[in-house]
Enzyme design. Structure first.
Site, short mmCIF file in Angstrom:
data_model
loop_
_atom_site.label_atom_id
_atom_site.label_comp_id
_atom_site.label_asym_id
_atom_site.label_seq_id
_atom_site.Cartn_x
_atom_site.Cartn_y
_atom_site.Cartn_z
N LEU A 222 18.80 -33.31 -16.58
CA LEU A 222 19.99 -33.46 -15.72
C LEU A 222 19.93 -32.35 -14.68
O LEU A 222 19.78 -31.19 -15.07
CB LEU A 222 21.27 -33.22 -16.52
CG LEU A 222 21.92 -34.31 -17.35
CD1 LEU A 222 23.23 -33.76 -17.89
CD2 LEU A 222 22.17 -35.58 -16.55
N HIS A 223 20.05 -32.68 -13.41
CA HIS A 223 20.12 -31.59 -12.43
C HIS A 223 20.86 -31.94 -11.16
O HIS A 223 21.07 -31.08 -10.31
CB HIS A 223 18.71 -31.12 -12.06
CG HIS A 223 18.01 -32.05 -11.11
ND1 HIS A 223 17.51 -33.26 -11.50
CD2 HIS A 223 17.78 -31.96 -9.78
CE1 HIS A 223 16.97 -33.87 -10.46
NE2 HIS A 223 17.12 -33.11 -9.41
#
Ligand code: UD1
Length: 389
Positions: A222-223
């Site tokens: 996740l970013h």
């Protein structure tokens, strides 16, 4: 003119990389340019947008990328500062090398910054991975994609739907060539070198019991700022991931942005579990091995959506939209957004039914970079001959 030789008065191709997802796209392009007859001379410019050992150095080694000829060392900053710094520092490169064209890949800030500088100095720009659209202007990458494609001279696409997007924006079909996906060139040429998950985990100091107990695992990344920059979004997402971990253990490779926000919002407790392994950003060969061995991947990355499709591993994308629709239509990707129920039922479907099988999209065959080398060299030499007349 001898077809085996690059014209001496035709400059090199300046190839730009800035951030992690650029590296796997550029590596096969540089190799194909060197192998082509005539070989296309290149200058590799790194803007320095990503600079950490984990985000940068390891990937250069894994992908057998040559050391950049120039590093602009821009580092992190707001979008305006980062984009402006790349522009300011890139301009003299054009003066020094007098390139025949500038080649940019993907959709990061460095892509747009170098495109703007080059076009304004009359240097043709070639964009690899053109025409992808999420139709979400809240994504910084969407702004970078739309603007780069609008002003670049030659647009190489990874899937056929990209041409429709470009035509809708008034771009002439003559500028567009469907060549396939260079990211998949990298994947196919490195697959045999992928590190096993057991090796990756043991090198990261993870208790061997984790893999022994969990014959199966899911990989998480996740970013995206839209997922990780606000506590109101990150907290519920980490809570759902915690619930997912009760169904299948998770290996979560943390981007620096995500790690910093978990600390800032004091959310460690949500990821502090025997069934969640937290790793720093992984090298290319480690990530390839982890994805290949996973039962499923949960991600908001663009690249992982494509790589899981190429590997035939089910992918649940934690976003409301994708600029890579072929991964949903032909591949193994399912959009689950950030809704708890949708994510959990997506996981249940994979664990219970095996998930989407998918098929390999057209031209994701490991030869995209070769197609670019052949087409670009004809285009540049043809253009050069016309200017000599
Ligand atoms: C950038 C790209 C995104 C891509 C992602 C892959 C843009 C607009 N975004 O996002 O499309 O999916 O790279 O990682 O170009 N940081 C480090 N070390 C580094 C680089 C960054 O610690 O080597 C930290 C810094 O705190 C920085 C933050 O990560 O402020 C974000 O980095 P940045 O390059 O601005 O954007 P990404 O989120 O990495």
């Amino acid at each position: 003119m001898n077809p085996e030789l690059w014209p001496t008065d035709l400059g090199p191709v300046v190839c730009v990389v800035g951030a992690r997802p650029n590296f796997m796209k550029m590596a096969p392009i540089l190799r194909a340019f060197a192998a082509h007859q005539p070989a296309l001379p290149t200058v590799l410019v790194h803007t320095g947008q990503h600079y950490d050992k984990d985000m940068n150095d390891r990937l250069f080694v894994d992908l057998r990328l040559p050391h950049p000829d120039i590093n602009l060392e821009v580092g992190s900053g707001t979008h305006a500062v980062q984009t402006a710094d790349v522009m300011r520092r890139f301009e003299p490169v054009l003066e020094t090398y007098k390139p025949s064209c500038v080649l940019v890949v993907g959709d990061v800030n460095s892509t747009l910054a170098c495109t703007l500088v080059s076009v304004k100095r009359g240097v043709p720009v070639v964009h690899v991975e053109a025409g992808l659209r999420s139709y979400d202007r809240g994504m910084p990458e969407e702004i970078n994609r739309v603007l780069t494609d609008q002003i670049a001279d030659l647009l190489y696409t990874t899937e056929r739907s990209a041409l429709d997007n470009l035509l809708r924006e008034g771009i002439s079909a003559e500028r567009v060539r469907f060549v396939g996906n260079v990211m998949i060139d990298s994947l196919l040429s490195n697959r045999e070198f992928a590190h096993s998950p057991a090796k990756t985990l043991s090198e990261a100091g993870v208790d061997a019991a984790f893999l022994k107990d969990s014959q199966e695992f899911a990989v998480v990344t996740l970013h995206r700022p839209s997922n990780v920059d606000q506590i109101g979004t990150l907290q519920p997402l980490l809570s759902v991931l915690r619930e997912v971990s009760e169904k299948i253990p998770l290996i979560f490779a943390l981007h620096p942005r995500t790690r910093a926000n978990i600390e800032r919002f004091a959310l460690h407790d949500l990821v502090n579990s025997k069934r969640i392994v937290l790793l720093p950003p992984q090298g290319y060969l480690e990530m390839l091995g982890l994805m290949s061995g996973a039962r499923l991947v949960l991600t908001d990355s663009g690249g992982l959506q494509e790589e899981t499709t190429a590997l035939g591993i089910p992918c649940l994308t934690i976003r409301e939209n994708t600029e890579r629709p072929i991964t949903v239509e032909h591949g193994t990707n399912t959009m689950v957004g950030s809704d708890r129920g949708t994510i959990l039922s997506g996981v249940d479907e994979v664990l219970g039914g095996g998930g989407k099988c998918g098929r390999i999209p057209e031209f994701w065959d490991g030869k995209a970079a070769e197609r670019i080398a052949a087409d670009l060299s004809l285009w540049l030499i043809g253009r050069h001959r016309r200017t000599l007349k």
